[in-house]
Write a protein that holds these residues in place. Structure first.
Motif, PDB file in Angstrom:
ATOM      1  N   GLY A 102       0.811  -1.208   0.000  1.00  0.00           N
ATOM      2  CA  GLY A 102       0.000   0.000   0.000  1.00  0.00           C
ATOM      3  C   GLY A 102       0.844   1.258   0.000  1.00  0.00           C
ATOM      4  N   TRP A 103       0.221   2.328  -0.429  1.00  0.00           N
ATOM      5  CA  TRP A 103       0.797   3.673  -0.312  1.00  0.00           C
ATOM      6  C   TRP A 103      -0.131   4.505   0.572  1.00  0.00           C
ATOM      7  CZ3 TRP A 103       5.488   5.335  -1.921  1.00  0.00           C
ATOM      8  CH2 TRP A 103       6.169   4.569  -2.883  1.00  0.00           C
ATOM      9  N   PHE A 104       0.480   5.246   1.475  1.00  0.00           N
ATOM     10  CA  PHE A 104      -0.231   6.171   2.340  1.00  0.00           C
ATOM     11  C   PHE A 104       0.469   7.516   2.252  1.00  0.00           C
ATOM     12  CE2 PHE A 104      -2.997   3.303   4.807  1.00  0.00           C
ATOM     13  CZ  PHE A 104      -2.484   2.078   4.410  1.00  0.00           C
ATOM     14  N   ARG A 105      -0.185   8.547   2.733  1.00  0.00           N
ATOM     15  CA  ARG A 105       0.454   9.855   2.748  1.00  0.00           C
ATOM     16  C   ARG A 105       0.039  10.627   3.986  1.00  0.00           C
ATOM     17  NH1 ARG A 105      -2.644  12.999  -2.250  1.00  0.00           N
ATOM     18  NH2 ARG A 105      -4.663  13.294  -1.190  1.00  0.00           N
ATOM     19  N   GLN A 106       0.901  11.556   4.359  1.00  0.00           N
ATOM     20  CA  GLN A 106       0.625  12.385   5.529  1.00  0.00           C
ATOM     21  C   GLN A 106       1.025  13.815   5.225  1.00  0.00           C
ATOM     22  OE1 GLN A 106       2.226  10.883   9.215  1.00  0.00           O
ATOM     23  NE2 GLN A 106       0.924  12.229  10.428  1.00  0.00           N
ATOM     24  N   ALA A 107       0.030  14.681   5.195  1.00  0.00           N
ATOM     25  CA  ALA A 107       0.257  16.105   4.988  1.00  0.00           C
ATOM     26  C   ALA A 107       0.543  16.759   6.338  1.00  0.00           C
ATOM     27  CB  ALA A 107      -0.965  16.736   4.328  1.00  0.00           C
ATOM     28  N   PRO A 108       1.155  17.931   6.322  1.00  0.00           N
ATOM     29  CA  PRO A 108       1.453  18.620   7.588  1.00  0.00           C
ATOM     30  C   PRO A 108       0.210  18.787   8.454  1.00  0.00           C
ATOM     31  CG  PRO A 108       2.567  19.688   5.773  1.00  0.00           C
ATOM     32  CD  PRO A 108       1.667  18.660   5.159  1.00  0.00           C
ATOM     33  N   GLU A 109       0.341  18.428   9.703  1.00  0.00           N
ATOM     34  CA  GLU A 109      -0.717  18.581  10.703  1.00  0.00           C
ATOM     35  C   GLU A 109      -1.963  17.767  10.375  1.00  0.00           C
ATOM     36  OE1 GLU A 109      -1.428  22.709  11.370  1.00  0.00           O
ATOM     37  OE2 GLU A 109       0.634  23.131  11.946  1.00  0.00           O
ATOM     38  N   LYS A 110      -1.798  16.724   9.591  1.00  0.00           N
ATOM     39  CA  LYS A 110      -2.917  15.841   9.282  1.00  0.00           C
ATOM     40  C   LYS A 110      -2.525  14.403   9.570  1.00  0.00           C
ATOM     41  CE  LYS A 110      -5.266  18.629   5.785  1.00  0.00           C
ATOM     42  NZ  LYS A 110      -5.849  18.644   4.415  1.00  0.00           N
ATOM     43  N   GLY A 111      -3.515  13.551   9.689  1.00  0.00           N
ATOM     44  CA  GLY A 111      -3.243  12.146   9.917  1.00  0.00           C
ATOM     45  C   GLY A 111      -2.789  11.450   8.659  1.00  0.00           C
ATOM     46  N   ARG A 112      -2.242  10.254   8.840  1.00  0.00           N
ATOM     47  CA  ARG A 112      -1.789   9.472   7.697  1.00  0.00           C
ATOM     48  C   ARG A 112      -3.007   8.851   7.021  1.00  0.00           C
ATOM     49  NH1 ARG A 112       3.571   5.958   8.508  1.00  0.00           N
ATOM     50  NH2 ARG A 112       4.072   8.004   9.385  1.00  0.00           N
TER      51      ARG A 112
ATOM     52  N   SER B   8      -7.611  -0.846   3.486  1.00  0.00           N
ATOM     53  CA  SER B   8      -7.052   0.501   3.524  1.00  0.00           C
ATOM     54  C   SER B   8      -6.721   0.932   4.952  1.00  0.00           C
ATOM     55  CB  SER B   8      -8.034   1.490   2.904  1.00  0.00           C
ATOM     56  OG  SER B   8      -9.259   1.470   3.617  1.00  0.00           O
ATOM     57  N   ASN B   9      -6.985   0.061   5.919  1.00  0.00           N
ATOM     58  CA  ASN B   9      -6.726   0.363   7.323  1.00  0.00           C
ATOM     59  C   ASN B   9      -5.225   0.288   7.604  1.00  0.00           C
ATOM     60  OD1 ASN B   9      -6.499   0.474  10.099  1.00  0.00           O
ATOM     61  ND2 ASN B   9      -8.107  -1.015  10.487  1.00  0.00           N
ATOM     62  N   ARG B  10      -4.631   1.398   7.935  1.00  0.00           N
ATOM     63  CA  ARG B  10      -3.176   1.435   8.125  1.00  0.00           C
ATOM     64  C   ARG B  10      -2.721   0.545   9.281  1.00  0.00           C
ATOM     65  NH1 ARG B  10      -4.407   6.853  10.095  1.00  0.00           N
ATOM     66  NH2 ARG B  10      -3.845   7.039  12.294  1.00  0.00           N
ATOM     67  N   ALA B  11      -3.608   0.241  10.212  1.00  0.00           N
ATOM     68  CA  ALA B  11      -3.241  -0.615  11.343  1.00  0.00           C
ATOM     69  C   ALA B  11      -2.895  -2.032  10.899  1.00  0.00           C
ATOM     70  CB  ALA B  11      -4.373  -0.648  12.363  1.00  0.00           C
ATOM     71  N   LEU B  12      -3.314  -2.411   9.708  1.00  0.00           N
ATOM     72  CA  LEU B  12      -3.056  -3.762   9.213  1.00  0.00           C
ATOM     73  C   LEU B  12      -1.756  -3.873   8.435  1.00  0.00           C
ATOM     74  CD1 LEU B  12      -6.659  -4.820   8.108  1.00  0.00           C
ATOM     75  CD2 LEU B  12      -5.476  -5.280  10.257  1.00  0.00           C
ATOM     76  N   TYR B  13      -1.023  -2.790   8.353  1.00  0.00           N
ATOM     77  CA  TYR B  13       0.258  -2.791   7.637  1.00  0.00           C
ATOM     78  C   TYR B  13       1.388  -2.833   8.669  1.00  0.00           C
ATOM     79  CZ  TYR B  13      -2.294  -1.899   3.383  1.00  0.00           C
ATOM     80  OH  TYR B  13      -3.145  -2.034   2.320  1.00  0.00           O
ATOM     81  N   GLU B  14       2.157  -3.918   8.606  1.00  0.00           N
ATOM     82  CA  GLU B  14       3.172  -4.153   9.627  1.00  0.00           C
ATOM     83  C   GLU B  14       4.482  -3.431   9.361  1.00  0.00           C
ATOM     84  OE1 GLU B  14       0.837  -8.095   9.264  1.00  0.00           O
ATOM     85  OE2 GLU B  14       1.553  -6.508   7.939  1.00  0.00           O
ATOM     86  N   TYR B  15       4.790  -3.236   8.097  1.00  0.00           N
ATOM     87  CA  TYR B  15       6.096  -2.677   7.736  1.00  0.00           C
ATOM     88  C   TYR B  15       5.905  -1.389   6.951  1.00  0.00           C
ATOM     89  CZ  TYR B  15       7.404  -7.407   8.982  1.00  0.00           C
ATOM     90  OH  TYR B  15       7.568  -8.591   9.649  1.00  0.00           O
ATOM     91  N   TRP B  16       6.771  -0.417   7.267  1.00  0.00           N
ATOM     92  CA  TRP B  16       6.671   0.900   6.658  1.00  0.00           C
ATOM     93  C   TRP B  16       8.052   1.385   6.220  1.00  0.00           C
ATOM     94  CZ3 TRP B  16       2.034   3.638   6.220  1.00  0.00           C
ATOM     95  CH2 TRP B  16       0.925   3.047   6.842  1.00  0.00           C
ATOM     96  N   GLY B  17       8.055   2.143   5.123  1.00  0.00           N
ATOM     97  CA  GLY B  17       9.273   2.824   4.722  1.00  0.00           C
ATOM     98  C   GLY B  17       9.429   4.124   5.489  1.00  0.00           C
TER      99      GLY B  17
END
Length: 124
Positions: A35-45, A106-115
């Motif tokens: 998956g790909w996720f993103r996080q903008a300033p002062e916002k959640g991932r 799409s639930n980020r809690a289910l992703y174990e590994y992150w870059g």
């Protein structure tokens, strides 16, 4: 265990394109939903896109459909995100993630590994 390294971020003008890549270590890349996720300033991932283990199915955040395309190459242990028609609101740190869950989510809690993330800045 999987180690993920993103690349391809940078500064682009509104309306432009960027292609992000994520290189994974290990021999078990094809067993992970990516998956790909993103996080903008002062916002959640937030969720951007995912691709199933074989690459046969993809899913996108509703707001991004038609502009972003996720793909993977299991032979090269890579996953990519092609981003077109970029807008200022796409400015964020983009993260690649791997999930061993049974069901693609799409639930980020289910992703174990992150870059570590790669910065994308879109100037208007």
């Amino acid at each position: 265990q999987v180690q993920l390294v993103e690349s391809g971020g940078g500064l682009v003008q509104a309306g432009g394109s960027l292609r992000l890549s994520c290189a994974a270590s290990g021999r078990t890349f094809s067993t992970y939903i990516m998956g790909w996720f993103r996080q903008a300033p002062e916002k959640g991932r937030e969720f951007v896109a995912l691709i199933t283990r074989s690459g046969s199915s993809t899913r996108y955040a509703d707001s991004l459909k038609g502009r972003f395309t996720i793909s993977r190459d299991n032979a090269k242990n890579t996953v990519s995100l092609q981003m077109n028609s970029l807008q200022s609101e796409d400015t964020a740190v983009y993260y690649c993630a791997a999930s061993a869950a049974t069901i693609a989510s799409s639930n980020r809690a289910l992703y174990e590994y992150w870059g570590q993330g790669t910065q994308v800045t879109v100037s208007s």
